[in-house]
Design a protein around this motif. Structure first.
Motif: not given
Length: 352
Positions: A184-185, A191-193, A210-211, A218-219
């Motif tokens: 979901x994030x 965007x932050x990357x 929190x990853x 993976x996402x």
């Protein structure tokens, strides 16, 4: 793996005498003890327990002259020959920065250390061995024929601790953290990357969301990451050698990361191991442990940092490889092209 606390030091020595050919780590795994417990069993018989604090230990290692620095995880071992100099202390991370010996040290994992003297084929072999709370090796320093033995003897004398017991308590090894992501994030992650200006910002970003590293990969999707087949690492090493591209290879564990900066010249495959056997630099990689490989692109102020990163089946990071930039030449464009040519992981189409 839970160490067998019931195996006494005398029992360890007896078993070791019967199986002398195994490397320490392999022997420890066979008998379900930690490597630190194996080493400690010989205290008073060529082994001395010394302080493990990097601020005390590393400056004294600098006095040893030319040595071999070794760092490993379960799937990869890196060995570099050089001198320890240019030590930078830090509460959370310390560094040794030389052309040959390039280390990132994380002091909270430097729990125990030993000075080890053993008979070898050509005389006594001397080393400094550092372990974490579970008794796993964090980093080792092996003296060479040209090393300063007097400085080693002074180190042992000055840094010996009061407790010289052969008993060695360890904690249960913490399992590798599995991939952690929040789909979901994913849009926020991307965007932050895209806004990053330094590779070190990546871990702060994943922590905030929190990853962890593998979960984010993976996402994230392209253009940030691209999944490669496990055999891409071996293909990459051959291409780096054949195209004379200089790279930065990062190999480590929770307590230490060791870095090779330079070319790859001599590859030798031995069973499941792919080996780099170059003057002053060896690397031993278990190709059969590689479960996931990612081509990763992180934006920085000096251009994109492109890496190839390999993970084991539990999600543990085995190694990372980047293109190298020096004052003489920027190898990153050639490296970026090399990585772009690596085939993407083929995804099987669902059966109709």
């Amino acid at each position: 793996m839970t160490p067998r606390a019931s195996m006494l030091p005398a029992e360890i020595r007896t078993a070791r005498a019967e199986i002398a050919s195994l490397r320490d780590r392999d022997f420890a795994d066979k008998f379900q003890i930690s490597e630190a417990q194996l080493v400690a069993a010989y205290i008073g018989e060529g082994v001395t327990r010394i302080t493990a604090a990097p601020d005390d230990l590393i400056p004294r290692i600098c006095d040893l002259g030319e040595v071999m620095a070794l760092t490993r995880n379960a799937s990869c071992v890196i060995e570099k020959v050089g001198t320890y100099e240019n030590y930078h202390s830090g509460q959370h991370a310390s560094m040794v920065l030389t052309e040959a010996i390039d280390l990132r040290l994380f002091p909270r994992h430097f729990i125990s250390a030993f000075a080890v003297v053993r008979p070898g084929d050509n005389g006594l072999k001397r080393s400094i061995q550092i372990f974490d709370a579970a008794g796993d090796a964090v980093h080792k320093v092996h003296l060479r024929d040209s090393s300063n033995v007097d400085a080693f003897n002074r180190l042992v004398r000055d840094l010996a601790v009061e407790d010289q017991s052969q008993e060695h308590a360890v904690e249960v090894r913490k399992p590798t953290e599995a991939a952690k992501a929040d789909p979901e994030k994913a849009d926020l992650l991307r965007a932050e990357w895209a806004k990053m200006t330094d590779t070190h910002q990546f871990m702060r970003l994943t922590s905030k969301l929190k990853m962890n590293r593998l979960g984010a990969y993976r996402i994230a999707g392209e253009p940030f990451v691209r999944a490669l087949a496990p055999e891409a690492v071996n293909t990459m090493l051959h291409s780096v050698r054949d195209e004379t591209v200089e790279v930065m290879i990062f190999v480590g564990n929770m307590g230490c990361i060791e870095i090779h900066g330079g070319p790859v010249k001599n590859l030798r495959n031995m069973g499941p191991w792919q080996n780099i056997l170059d003057p002053g630099f060896d690397l031993h990689l278990r190709l059969d442990h590689i479960a996931e490989v990612w081509a990763v692109n992180k934006p920085t102020q000096r251009g994109d940092a492109v890496s190839v990163e390999a993970f084991d089946a539990e999600g543990g990071l085995i190694l990372q490889v980047f293109g190298r930039r020096t004052d003489a030449k920027d190898h990153r464009p050639a490296w970026n092209a090399l990585v772009a040519d690596l085939a993407s992981l083929a995804i099987a189409e669902p059966a109709e």
